[in-house]
Design an enzyme around this catalytic site. Structure first.
Site, PDB file in Angstrom:
ATOM      1  N   LEU A 101       2.961   5.994   4.847  1.00 18.85           N
ATOM      2  CA  LEU A 101       3.913   6.017   3.947  1.00 18.85           C
ATOM      3  C   LEU A 101       4.319   4.402   3.790  1.00 18.85           C
ATOM      4  O   LEU A 101       4.425   3.777   4.905  1.00 18.85           O
ATOM      5  CB  LEU A 101       5.445   6.816   4.504  1.00 18.85           C
ATOM      6  CG  LEU A 101       5.380   8.185   4.211  1.00 18.85           C
ATOM      7  CD1 LEU A 101       6.575   8.593   4.965  1.00 18.85           C
ATOM      8  CD2 LEU A 101       5.082   8.798   3.080  1.00 18.85           C
ATOM      9  N   ASP A 102       4.833   3.780   2.752  1.00 21.18           N
ATOM     10  CA  ASP A 102       5.088   2.389   2.822  1.00 21.18           C
ATOM     11  C   ASP A 102       6.341   2.218   3.643  1.00 21.18           C
ATOM     12  O   ASP A 102       7.187   2.887   3.962  1.00 21.18           O
ATOM     13  CB  ASP A 102       5.655   2.115   1.057  1.00 21.18           C
ATOM     14  CG  ASP A 102       4.343   2.470   0.143  1.00 21.18           C
ATOM     15  OD1 ASP A 102       3.348   2.270   0.544  1.00 21.18           O
ATOM     16  OD2 ASP A 102       4.703   2.642  -1.024  1.00 21.18           O
ATOM     17  N   LEU A 103       6.216   0.717   3.671  1.00 21.13           N
ATOM     18  CA  LEU A 103       7.551   0.306   4.494  1.00 21.13           C
ATOM     19  C   LEU A 103       8.850   0.899   4.100  1.00 21.13           C
ATOM     20  O   LEU A 103       9.618   1.346   5.041  1.00 21.13           O
ATOM     21  CB  LEU A 103       7.350  -1.079   4.496  1.00 21.13           C
ATOM     22  CG  LEU A 103       8.287  -1.942   5.792  1.00 21.13           C
ATOM     23  CD1 LEU A 103       8.063  -1.670   6.930  1.00 21.13           C
ATOM     24  CD2 LEU A 103       8.353  -3.380   4.990  1.00 21.13           C
ATOM     25  N   THR A 105       9.365   3.508   2.382  1.00 20.67           N
ATOM     26  CA  THR A 105       9.660   4.941   2.082  1.00 20.67           C
ATOM     27  C   THR A 105       9.932   5.589   3.029  1.00 20.67           C
ATOM     28  O   THR A 105       9.678   5.361   4.382  1.00 20.67           O
ATOM     29  CB  THR A 105       8.091   5.405   1.774  1.00 20.67           C
ATOM     30  OG1 THR A 105       7.734   4.738   0.545  1.00 20.67           O
ATOM     31  CG2 THR A 105       8.323   6.915   1.267  1.00 20.67           C
ATOM     32  N   LYS A 189       4.609   5.323  -6.609  1.00 20.06           N
ATOM     33  CA  LYS A 189       5.002   4.137  -7.046  1.00 20.06           C
ATOM     34  C   LYS A 189       4.440   3.759  -8.448  1.00 20.06           C
ATOM     35  O   LYS A 189       5.005   3.442  -9.350  1.00 20.06           O
ATOM     36  CB  LYS A 189       5.390   3.013  -6.136  1.00 20.06           C
ATOM     37  CG  LYS A 189       6.275   3.498  -5.051  1.00 20.06           C
ATOM     38  CD  LYS A 189       6.316   2.494  -4.204  1.00 20.06           C
ATOM     39  CE  LYS A 189       7.331   2.652  -3.010  1.00 20.06           C
ATOM     40  NZ  LYS A 189       7.254   1.508  -1.785  1.00 20.06           N
TER      41      LYS A 189
END
Ligand code: URA
Length: 242
Positions: A101-103, A105, A189
């Protein structure tokens, strides 16, 4: 543990067959042949069948974390930024996140030391669904939602079909629910941006049949044995030993 049960748990044979193997004098404990299936062994005992060492499979760990924003989904970071492992604390298992997961998210992140399961849960071939809630700028009309669901052309190729629903709309913004079986880098995204509706906030709300019910942000829980077995079945693996 009784010797026959140990052999079965180690995957040598079924309990019944293990008893026969023991009775046939093929099993040794600490170098001495044992022919009694009920013989009790301890953790330190060295067990061999036909001279070959037999060990119990290591117990694997399966944790479900509700990741807060600001934590990297990596095991360590060369720049010293906080990682999700810091939310777990010290563990004897070599845990790593299943997918990323992105930073910024938030939401469901599975951590395990079970490499084969982790691989299958993330590989698109096994079709495991991940569900996201995306707060986007603008309100996409139905035609755009349909197009996003059918597949969008991104710089690394077209996306596989996805389910895209409008959950809420207000003036100038909307909340979408997007279900994917792929897990490309920043996929949600990029899909939303490509459609013209940039993501302001993103949360993973579903991972296969798992949800964040009962979890608070930054906390985790151990999966039950039934949940682990269900994940195994989902990706076509034989159930792990109890
Ligand atoms: N898609 C994204 O864009 N970011 C995530 O963190 C997960 C899926």
């Amino acid at each position: 543990m009784r010797l026959a049960k140990y052999l079965a748990a180690a995957g040598v044979a079924s309990r019944r067959k293990a008893e026969k193997i023991i009775a046939a004098g093929r099993v040794a404990v600490g170098g001495n042949t044992v022919t009694v299936p009920q013989y009790r062994i301890t953790e330190e005992d060295q067990v061999t069948v036909d001279g070959r060492a037999v060990r119990l499979p290591e117990k694997k760990e399966y944790l479900l974390l509700d990741k807060p924003a600001g934590y990297l989904s990596t095991v360590s970071d060369p720049h010293g930024r906080p990682t999700v492992l810091e939310l777990i604390g010290p563990s004897p298992a070599r845990l790593y996140p299943v997918g990323r997961l992105d930073l910024d998210t938030t939401g469901l992140l599975l951590l395990t030391d079970d490499g084969e399961l982790a691989f299958r849960l993330t590989h698109p071939r096994f079709g495991v669904e991940k569900k996201y809630r995306a707060w986007v700028k603008g309100v996409p009309p139905p035609a755009v939602l349909t197009r996003m669901g059918q597949g969008m052309l991104l710089e690394d190729g077209p996306t596989a079909p996805a389910t895209v629903r409008l959950l809420r709309r207000s003036r100038g913004s909307a909340v979408l629910e997007i279900s994917l079986c792929e897990g490309r880098k920043r996929q949600v995204k990029r899909m939303c941006a490509a459609a013209g509706y940039p993501v302001r906030r993103l949360r993973r709300t579903g991972f296969a049949f798992l949800t964040a019910a009962g979890l608070e942000s930054g906390t985790y829980r151990r999966l039950s044995e039934a949940e682990v077995r269900r994940l195994y079945r989902l990706v076509g693996l034989a159930a792990p030993m109890p």
